[in-house]
Design a protein around this motif. Sequence first.
Motif, PDB file in Angstrom:
ATOM      1  N   TRP A   1      -3.921  11.145  -5.630  1.00  0.00           N
ATOM      2  CA  TRP A   1      -4.997  11.055  -4.773  1.00  0.00           C
ATOM      3  C   TRP A   1      -5.190  12.232  -3.684  1.00  0.00           C
ATOM      4  O   TRP A   1      -6.170  12.478  -3.274  1.00  0.00           O
ATOM      5  CB  TRP A   1      -4.780   9.728  -3.857  1.00  0.00           C
ATOM      6  CG  TRP A   1      -5.354   8.537  -4.371  1.00  0.00           C
ATOM      7  CD1 TRP A   1      -6.575   8.000  -4.533  1.00  0.00           C
ATOM      8  CD2 TRP A   1      -4.729   7.734  -5.681  1.00  0.00           C
ATOM      9  NE1 TRP A   1      -6.655   6.948  -5.491  1.00  0.00           N
ATOM     10  CE2 TRP A   1      -5.255   6.786  -6.119  1.00  0.00           C
ATOM     11  CE3 TRP A   1      -3.204   7.792  -6.084  1.00  0.00           C
ATOM     12  CZ2 TRP A   1      -4.884   5.905  -7.065  1.00  0.00           C
ATOM     13  CZ3 TRP A   1      -2.704   6.935  -7.171  1.00  0.00           C
ATOM     14  CH2 TRP A   1      -3.566   6.067  -7.409  1.00  0.00           C
TER      15      TRP A   1
ATOM     16  N   SER B   1      -7.000  14.679  -5.323  1.00  0.00           N
ATOM     17  CA  SER B   1      -7.308  13.831  -6.464  1.00  0.00           C
ATOM     18  C   SER B   1      -7.197  14.449  -7.800  1.00  0.00           C
ATOM     19  O   SER B   1      -7.718  15.893  -7.893  1.00  0.00           O
ATOM     20  CB  SER B   1      -8.869  13.506  -6.137  1.00  0.00           C
ATOM     21  OG  SER B   1      -9.229  12.441  -7.336  1.00  0.00           O
TER      22      SER B   1
ATOM     23  N   ASN C   1      -4.268  -1.549  -4.295  1.00  0.00           N
ATOM     24  CA  ASN C   1      -2.987  -1.172  -4.702  1.00  0.00           C
ATOM     25  C   ASN C   1      -2.590  -1.116  -6.272  1.00  0.00           C
ATOM     26  O   ASN C   1      -1.681  -1.611  -6.749  1.00  0.00           O
ATOM     27  CB  ASN C   1      -2.033  -1.994  -4.098  1.00  0.00           C
ATOM     28  CG  ASN C   1      -1.802  -1.828  -2.550  1.00  0.00           C
ATOM     29  OD1 ASN C   1      -2.417  -0.838  -2.058  1.00  0.00           O
ATOM     30  ND2 ASN C   1      -1.481  -3.018  -1.957  1.00  0.00           N
TER      31      ASN C   1
ATOM     32  N   VAL D   1      -3.741   0.567 -10.171  1.00  0.00           N
ATOM     33  CA  VAL D   1      -4.276   1.549 -10.970  1.00  0.00           C
ATOM     34  C   VAL D   1      -4.253   0.878 -12.522  1.00  0.00           C
ATOM     35  O   VAL D   1      -3.579   0.079 -12.848  1.00  0.00           O
ATOM     36  CB  VAL D   1      -2.948   2.685 -11.131  1.00  0.00           C
ATOM     37  CG1 VAL D   1      -3.546   3.664 -12.177  1.00  0.00           C
ATOM     38  CG2 VAL D   1      -2.922   3.526  -9.777  1.00  0.00           C
TER      39      VAL D   1
ATOM     40  N   GLY E   1      -7.851   4.245 -10.264  1.00  0.00           N
ATOM     41  CA  GLY E   1      -7.307   3.681  -9.187  1.00  0.00           C
ATOM     42  C   GLY E   1      -7.905   2.821  -8.199  1.00  0.00           C
ATOM     43  O   GLY E   1      -9.220   3.177  -7.849  1.00  0.00           O
ATOM     44  N   ASP E   2      -7.540   1.680  -7.531  1.00  0.00           N
ATOM     45  CA  ASP E   2      -8.505   1.141  -6.492  1.00  0.00           C
ATOM     46  C   ASP E   2      -7.274   1.012  -5.570  1.00  0.00           C
ATOM     47  O   ASP E   2      -6.259   0.088  -5.438  1.00  0.00           O
ATOM     48  CB  ASP E   2      -8.841  -0.285  -6.897  1.00  0.00           C
ATOM     49  CG  ASP E   2      -9.742  -1.087  -5.895  1.00  0.00           C
ATOM     50  OD1 ASP E   2      -9.547  -0.750  -4.731  1.00  0.00           O
ATOM     51  OD2 ASP E   2     -10.425  -1.817  -6.162  1.00  0.00           O
ATOM     52  N   SER E   3      -7.325   2.069  -4.628  1.00  0.00           N
ATOM     53  CA  SER E   3      -6.183   1.973  -3.341  1.00  0.00           C
ATOM     54  C   SER E   3      -6.595   0.652  -2.578  1.00  0.00           C
ATOM     55  O   SER E   3      -5.387   0.086  -1.996  1.00  0.00           O
ATOM     56  CB  SER E   3      -6.255   3.207  -2.576  1.00  0.00           C
ATOM     57  OG  SER E   3      -7.502   3.349  -2.104  1.00  0.00           O
TER      58      SER E   3
ATOM     59  N   ARG F   1       0.752  -1.035  -0.018  1.00  0.00           N
ATOM     60  CA  ARG F   1       0.050   0.136  -0.080  1.00  0.00           C
ATOM     61  C   ARG F   1       1.044   1.363   0.125  1.00  0.00           C
ATOM     62  O   ARG F   1       1.693   1.418   0.929  1.00  0.00           O
ATOM     63  CB  ARG F   1      -1.058   0.165   1.185  1.00  0.00           C
ATOM     64  CG  ARG F   1      -1.697   0.906   1.397  1.00  0.00           C
ATOM     65  CD  ARG F   1      -2.947   0.695   2.316  1.00  0.00           C
ATOM     66  NE  ARG F   1      -3.545  -0.161   2.394  1.00  0.00           N
ATOM     67  CZ  ARG F   1      -4.770  -0.475   1.802  1.00  0.00           C
ATOM     68  NH1 ARG F   1      -5.284   0.528   1.303  1.00  0.00           N
ATOM     69  NH2 ARG F   1      -5.446  -1.677   1.951  1.00  0.00           N
TER      70      ARG F   1
ATOM     71  N   PHE G   1      -0.161   4.202  -2.592  1.00  0.00           N
ATOM     72  CA  PHE G   1      -0.608   5.338  -3.438  1.00  0.00           C
ATOM     73  C   PHE G   1      -1.000   6.642  -2.758  1.00  0.00           C
ATOM     74  O   PHE G   1      -0.819   7.474  -3.274  1.00  0.00           O
ATOM     75  CB  PHE G   1      -1.996   4.810  -4.197  1.00  0.00           C
ATOM     76  CG  PHE G   1      -1.558   3.465  -5.117  1.00  0.00           C
ATOM     77  CD1 PHE G   1      -2.462   2.703  -5.474  1.00  0.00           C
ATOM     78  CD2 PHE G   1      -0.239   3.560  -5.583  1.00  0.00           C
ATOM     79  CE1 PHE G   1      -2.409   1.691  -6.639  1.00  0.00           C
ATOM     80  CE2 PHE G   1      -0.070   2.330  -6.601  1.00  0.00           C
ATOM     81  CZ  PHE G   1      -0.940   1.592  -6.941  1.00  0.00           C
ATOM     82  N   ASN G   2      -1.221   6.461  -1.411  1.00  0.00           N
ATOM     83  CA  ASN G   2      -1.721   7.708  -0.875  1.00  0.00           C
ATOM     84  C   ASN G   2      -0.492   8.416  -0.629  1.00  0.00           C
ATOM     85  O   ASN G   2       0.540   8.141  -0.078  1.00  0.00           O
ATOM     86  CB  ASN G   2      -2.250   7.240   0.618  1.00  0.00           C
ATOM     87  CG  ASN G   2      -2.796   8.284   1.212  1.00  0.00           C
ATOM     88  OD1 ASN G   2      -3.325   9.667   0.563  1.00  0.00           O
ATOM     89  ND2 ASN G   2      -2.635   8.614   2.546  1.00  0.00           N
TER      90      ASN G   2
END
Length: 121
Positions: free
Chosen positions: A52, A55, A76, A78, A71-73, A26, A28-29
Amino acid sequence: VQLQASGGGLVQAGGSLRLSCTASRRTFNGHVVAWFRQAPGKERDFVSAISWNPSSTSYVDSVKGRFTISGDSAKNTVYLQMSSLKPEDTAVYYCALGRRLAASHNEYDYWGQGTQVTVSS
């Protein structure tokens, strides 16, 4: 962080493909994930990016209206949904992770291995 790009293949002009870029953890944040592409004998060019916080998405003019990045965090991952593909979209597509949304590949610290997209006319 390791990035795994997948989803490339051979498609006819006008067709669609969905590329995926999955991170090993994890992350992406607070980061930006971008897609670049490189055709034989050419430079690696920016295609699209997503961030993100805040955004935001960005696209090179040549793919606007045809490609969509998302994306789907939680996974994990994109995605780059590519539609109305053209022969000139043929290239190796790379995903990359960086701190700032930018079109320069120098802004990205981590890269996936690339996935080949071939569009036949």
